[in-house]
Write a protein that holds these residues in place. Structure first.
Motif, mmCIF file in Angstrom:
data_model
loop_
_atom_site.group_PDB
_atom_site.id
_atom_site.type_symbol
_atom_site.label_atom_id
_atom_site.label_comp_id
_atom_site.label_asym_id
_atom_site.label_seq_id
_atom_site.Cartn_x
_atom_site.Cartn_y
_atom_site.Cartn_z
ATOM 1 N N LYS B 175 0.862 -1.323 0.145
ATOM 2 C CA LYS B 175 0.039 0.023 0.088
ATOM 3 C C LYS B 175 0.869 0.977 0.041
ATOM 4 O O LYS B 175 1.851 1.055 0.673
ATOM 5 C CB LYS B 175 -0.904 0.037 1.242
ATOM 6 N N GLU B 178 2.906 2.749 2.921
ATOM 7 C CA GLU B 178 2.655 2.145 4.575
ATOM 8 C C GLU B 178 3.667 0.839 4.095
ATOM 9 O O GLU B 178 3.721 0.114 3.222
ATOM 10 C CB GLU B 178 1.211 1.745 4.381
ATOM 11 N N ASP B 181 2.358 -5.728 5.452
ATOM 12 C CA ASP B 181 2.471 -6.646 6.611
ATOM 13 C C ASP B 181 2.750 -7.972 5.603
ATOM 14 O O ASP B 181 2.466 -8.375 4.527
ATOM 15 C CB ASP B 181 0.906 -6.746 7.034
#
Lengths: 85, 243
Positions: B175, B178, B181
């Protein structure tokens, strides 16, 4: 020299995820075999070997199993020897 | 930079890798049959690639029979001398069976062959294979395998992680702005800790399940993130500096 028939059984070690075993167990239970537990799916390998003695044959089988037939990180093996000649 | 691609009976990504390397202008590529005793190129190759496929039909265990091939002695001595070795997919399985890399690749958690694009996070950019990536960068490489669940017993897995030997980890898509994860919940195959690729302690042998060579050529499938993988090797060997 003697000749032995060797039956090697290779199974996933305890603690190693055995997805096949889980799937087979699930289907067995669904098919009414509710008493069945702890299914593990492995391999069965049969061959014959020439050796001077039963213990010499055993040494050879251990070596072949450690070297190729089983991956010691994820699998354990057992074997049976039967003299055929 | 000279590359040798090993061809096993049942390899099916050998030509793809050779094409990706040629397309990246990395120099000559030698194809080596598994039953050869050594590499042909004078002075030996700089990089040895074990490609994807189903070597020896994946009989016994994926990679187990290939790990005993004649050429693997030459691959081992190349690695022992510090030469680079890359195993992709089935090649990764061969490297674990040959004990050139730790761990084992078990059947996928859903027991299915998975052929799909997937995202991986580049955990280290200080290896010869990844130096052109940014650390933490998410790239898209496709996967195509049935045995891709990376396994090590818990204590050895923790040691592998603490030594920083995980180079690629399955992750969420990037993203903007960011950090992505990553981890086990993004493993399409159930791979422990989301591990998609590992390197040996010395840092010269890398194995990964995703296929960078399948995201190298333009207009083939989505993305060309694989180009950066080959660019890393080109930078490492100073290929383009010679021009």
């Amino acid at each position: 020299m003697m000749r032995f028939r060797v039956d090697v059984t290779v199974l996933p070690k305890d603690g190693v995820l055995d997805i096949q075993g889980k799937a087979v167990e699930h289907t067995l239970k669904r098919s009414g075999y509710s008493a069945v537990d702890d299914v593990r799916v492995g391999r069965f390998i049969r061959f014959s070997v020439e050796a001077k003695s039963e213990s010499a044959a055993g040494t050879l089988v251990d070596s072949a199993a450690d070297d190729l037939l089983a991956n010691g990180l994820i699998e354990s093996y057992t074997y049976k020897l039967e003299r055929i000649q | 930079m000279k590359t040798a691609v090993v061809v096993f009976p049942g390899s099916n990504c050998d030509a793809d890798v050779a094409r990706a390397i040629a397309d990246s202008d990395l120099g000559p590529v030698e194809m080596v049959w598994h039953d050869e005793g050594d590499f042909k190129s004078a002075g030996g190759p700089d990089l040895v690639v074990l490609p994807g496929g189903f070597a020896h039909g994946d009989y016994l265990r994926s990679g187990a029979l290939a790990a005993k091939s004649r050429i693997m002695k030459a691959v081992k001595s190349h690695a022992d001398g510090g030469g680079l070795v890359l195993g992709i997919c089935n090649g990764f399985q061969v490297l674990t069976e040959a004990r050139l890399l730790p761990g084992a690749l078990l059947p996928n958690k859903n027991l299915r062959f998975i052929c799909a694009p997937c995202h991986v996070r580049v955990e280290r950019s200080d290896t010869p294979f990844t130096k052109a990536f940014k650390e933490g960068q998410v790239v898209q490489f496709p996967i195509a395998h049935h045995e891709g669940l990376y396994f090590l017993p818990p204590d050895e897995l923790a040691a592998l992680e603490s030594r920083g030997q995980v180079v690629f980890r399955y992750s969420a898509p990037a993203k903007f702005g960011e950090p992505a994860d990553a981890g086990e919940r993004y493993s399409p195959n159930g791979s422990l800790n989301g591990i998609a690729g590992v390197i040996n302690k010395r840092g010269n042998v890398l194995g990964l399940m995703p296929h960078p060579e399948r995201s190298t050529l333009k207009n083939l499938i989505r993305g060309t993130d694989g180009r950066v993988f080959w660019q890393s090797l080109g930078e490492y060997f100073g290929v383009w500096g010679d021009k």
